[in-house]
Design an enzyme around this catalytic site. Sequence first.
Site, PDB file in Angstrom:
ATOM      1  N   HIS A 129       0.838  -1.201   0.000  1.00  0.00           N
ATOM      2  CA  HIS A 129       0.000   0.000   0.000  1.00  0.00           C
ATOM      3  C   HIS A 129       0.877   1.257   0.000  1.00  0.00           C
ATOM      4  O   HIS A 129       1.864   1.322   0.732  1.00  0.00           O
ATOM      5  CB  HIS A 129      -0.909  -0.004   1.234  1.00  0.00           C
ATOM      6  CG  HIS A 129      -1.995   1.022   1.152  1.00  0.00           C
ATOM      7  ND1 HIS A 129      -1.782   2.345   1.459  1.00  0.00           N
ATOM      8  CD2 HIS A 129      -3.285   0.931   0.762  1.00  0.00           C
ATOM      9  CE1 HIS A 129      -2.909   3.015   1.278  1.00  0.00           C
ATOM     10  NE2 HIS A 129      -3.844   2.168   0.852  1.00  0.00           N
ATOM     11  N   GLU A 131       0.559   4.079   1.345  1.00  0.00           N
ATOM     12  CA  GLU A 131       0.768   4.705   2.662  1.00  0.00           C
ATOM     13  C   GLU A 131       1.939   4.038   3.379  1.00  0.00           C
ATOM     14  O   GLU A 131       2.798   4.707   3.965  1.00  0.00           O
ATOM     15  CB  GLU A 131      -0.503   4.589   3.525  1.00  0.00           C
ATOM     16  CG  GLU A 131      -0.307   5.212   4.907  1.00  0.00           C
ATOM     17  CD  GLU A 131      -1.442   4.896   5.876  1.00  0.00           C
ATOM     18  OE1 GLU A 131      -2.609   5.034   5.494  1.00  0.00           O
ATOM     19  OE2 GLU A 131      -1.133   4.512   7.019  1.00  0.00           O
ATOM     20  N   THR A 171      -2.868   3.283   8.812  1.00  0.00           N
ATOM     21  CA  THR A 171      -4.045   3.943   9.408  1.00  0.00           C
ATOM     22  C   THR A 171      -5.347   3.187   9.141  1.00  0.00           C
ATOM     23  O   THR A 171      -6.290   3.285   9.916  1.00  0.00           O
ATOM     24  CB  THR A 171      -4.223   5.377   8.854  1.00  0.00           C
ATOM     25  OG1 THR A 171      -4.259   5.310   7.440  1.00  0.00           O
ATOM     26  CG2 THR A 171      -3.117   6.294   9.316  1.00  0.00           C
ATOM     27  N   SER A 271     -12.967   7.374   0.301  1.00  0.00           N
ATOM     28  CA  SER A 271     -12.752   8.132  -0.939  1.00  0.00           C
ATOM     29  C   SER A 271     -14.007   8.183  -1.813  1.00  0.00           C
ATOM     30  O   SER A 271     -13.919   8.454  -3.004  1.00  0.00           O
ATOM     31  CB  SER A 271     -11.580   7.510  -1.710  1.00  0.00           C
ATOM     32  OG  SER A 271     -11.713   6.110  -1.734  1.00  0.00           O
TER      33      SER A 271
HETATM   34 FE1  SF4 Z   1      -6.426   8.175   6.306  1.00  0.00          FE
HETATM   35 FE2  SF4 Z   1      -8.600   9.653   6.309  1.00  0.00          FE
HETATM   36 FE3  SF4 Z   1      -7.750   8.684   8.553  1.00  0.00          FE
HETATM   37 FE4  SF4 Z   1      -6.398  10.577   7.373  1.00  0.00          FE
HETATM   38  S1  SF4 Z   1      -8.441  10.791   8.237  1.00  0.00           S
HETATM   39  S2  SF4 Z   1      -5.547   8.733   8.230  1.00  0.00           S
HETATM   40  S3  SF4 Z   1      -6.709  10.086   5.231  1.00  0.00           S
HETATM   41  S4  SF4 Z   1      -8.491   7.505   6.810  1.00  0.00           S
END
Ligand code: SF4
Length: 292
Positions: A129, A131, A171, A271
């Site tokens: 991923h 991230e 996350t 998203s």
């Molecule tokens: Fe990811 Fe959204 Fe959480 Fe930020 S707020 S860590 S972009 S899931």
Amino acid sequence: MGNIFLAKSAGFCFGVERAVKMVSDQIENRTSMDERIYTYGPIIHNDTVVSDFEKRGAHVISEEDMATVENGTVVIRSHGVTKQTIDDLEACGHKIVDATCPFVKKIHKIVAKYSEDGYKILIIGNEKHPEVQGIIGWIKPGTEYIVIGNEEDAESLHFSKGEKVCLVSQTTFNHNKFQELVEIINEKGYDMFAMSTICNATELRQKEAAEIAAQVDVMLVIGDKNSSNSRKLFEICSNKCDNTFFIQTADDLDLSVLQSIHNIGITAGASTPQKIIEEVQKKCQQKILNKC
Ligand code: SF4
């Protein structure tokens, strides 16, 4: 008469909303059409949003073309990128607008600090991923690190007993699965600094989705096929409701699955734009009204 249960947490999270707004602001505030605006990779995992930005003049660039495109402003997406990528973009002459979600940025800071302090880094998540790739890129070069995603990986960890280990998570990782893996790792006797860096938005969305899925006849998860957090929502909901469907837009919704259905649950990944959620909700409402 049927009911529709729409999750309050469905759709854009704070980080995605922020990143999308940052791209919009760049487009709207440019003083000349000659100013180039790019996003480094698709700003979010949603084809509709990305192609809309393309039409408005924000183009997606990648590692391959960063040096060949005209200089411009590059917006970094909420997933974040490696430190090397930022350095490379700047070296190519681009200006950076960093839309890395602050929750992801926090993980970058943790792994940078702890690797600097001599800790080995353990990341719970999916190594492929973006991230996680970004997080890896903030670890001090030369530091030993490993990414694990399941119990087998956790069981077979090879760091020595007493070793200084810093543990963080992607996350969007599943909260319960994270706890299970931490329990296994705790048995290993490391000198461990562990922090669940699963973001609240994900946790909340997952919890609410599970609660709704447990009480409906059909559960709809709306998300882009490339969105990992949407696919995780689908997994969680499928465990609670056998009739769980993954759809990208209202067009994917097969109305025949709503035949003789009373309660419909709807959730959506981080998203998924509000507009798509509303379209799905409307289609379900019409189906319910037609049955009455
Ligand atoms: Fe990811 Fe959204 Fe959480 Fe930020 S707020 S860590 S972009 S899931």
